[in-house]
Design a protein around this motif. Structure first.
Motif, short mmCIF file in Angstrom:
data_model
loop_
_atom_site.label_atom_id
_atom_site.label_comp_id
_atom_site.label_asym_id
_atom_site.label_seq_id
_atom_site.Cartn_x
_atom_site.Cartn_y
_atom_site.Cartn_z
N LYS A 1 0.83 -1.21 0.00
CA LYS A 1 0.00 0.00 0.00
C LYS A 1 0.87 1.26 0.00
O LYS A 1 0.60 2.21 -0.74
N ILE A 2 1.93 1.25 0.78
CA ILE A 2 2.83 2.41 0.84
C ILE A 2 3.47 2.65 -0.53
O ILE A 2 3.57 3.81 -0.97
N CYS B 1 2.08 2.98 -8.64
CA CYS B 1 0.76 2.35 -8.69
C CYS B 1 0.40 2.02 -10.13
O CYS B 1 0.28 2.90 -10.97
N ASP B 2 0.23 0.74 -10.39
CA ASP B 2 -0.26 0.29 -11.69
C ASP B 2 -1.43 -0.64 -11.44
O ASP B 2 -1.66 -1.08 -10.31
N SER B 3 -2.17 -0.95 -12.48
CA SER B 3 -3.40 -1.72 -12.30
C SER B 3 -3.15 -3.11 -11.75
O SER B 3 -3.92 -3.60 -10.91
N GLN B 4 -2.08 -3.75 -12.16
CA GLN B 4 -1.82 -5.11 -11.68
C GLN B 4 -1.48 -5.11 -10.19
O GLN B 4 -2.00 -5.93 -9.43
N TRP C 1 -3.09 -5.94 -4.46
CA TRP C 1 -3.36 -5.41 -3.13
C TRP C 1 -4.81 -5.70 -2.74
O TRP C 1 -5.08 -6.17 -1.62
N ALA C 2 -5.75 -5.45 -3.64
CA ALA C 2 -7.18 -5.67 -3.34
C ALA C 2 -7.45 -7.15 -3.05
O ALA C 2 -8.17 -7.50 -2.10
N LEU D 1 -8.05 1.82 0.54
CA LEU D 1 -8.54 1.78 -0.82
C LEU D 1 -8.80 3.19 -1.35
O LEU D 1 -8.44 3.51 -2.49
N ALA D 2 -9.39 4.04 -0.53
CA ALA D 2 -9.64 5.42 -0.95
C ALA D 2 -8.34 6.14 -1.28
O ALA D 2 -8.26 6.86 -2.29
#
Length: 134
Positions: free
Chosen positions: A69-70, A77-80, A85-86, A122-123
């Motif tokens: 997350k950090i 941050c990329d989509s994969q 993470w999710a 997530l936000a």
């Protein structure tokens, strides 16, 4: 959900893990999740050992998710990585529910608490992801 994670890991994590810092964190997250699943199978007949291993692995998974997350919020941050993470956050929540059942607790309070934390995380990640997209 577990099968989705396995497919996602086998198809993309190896490619992703060699580049960015989030890629390394994704790999660490994958390793902890796979080890947890293996430890569950190994200790299926020994409830005490299963609880001990689950508690140890839960702490490792929590740390791996925080580190990823950090990285994500820090701009890597990329989509994969975001998807990993999710998926890891959902896996961690399920892990805490499983632990509550093993310990015969009526209410999985730790799972509720971590779910609220993941909503906040997530936000933050979504905000970073949206500002990064062209």
């Amino acid at each position: 959900m577990v099968m989705d994670l396995i497919i996602m890991f086998s198809s993309g994590a190896k490619k992703k893990a060699t580049g960015s810092s989030s890629g390394q964190r994704v790999r660490e997250l994958q390793e902890v999740m796979e080890e947890y699943l293996k430890r569950c199978r190994i200790n299926l007949a020994d409830k005490t050992r299963l609880i001990q291993d689950s508690m140890r692995m839960e702490a490792q998974l929590s740390l791996a998710l925080t580190q990823l997350k950090i990285c994500l919020v820090g701009g890597d941050c990329d989509s994969q990585s975001f998807r990993f993470w999710a998926s890891g956050a959902a896996f961690h929540t399920q892990m805490l529910i499983h632990l509550a059942v093993l310990e015969r607790r009526e209410e999985p309070l730790s799972a509720r608490a971590v779910l609220e934390q993941y909503k906040e995380d997530l936000a933050q990640i979504v905000s970073t992801y949206r500002t990064k997209e062209p």
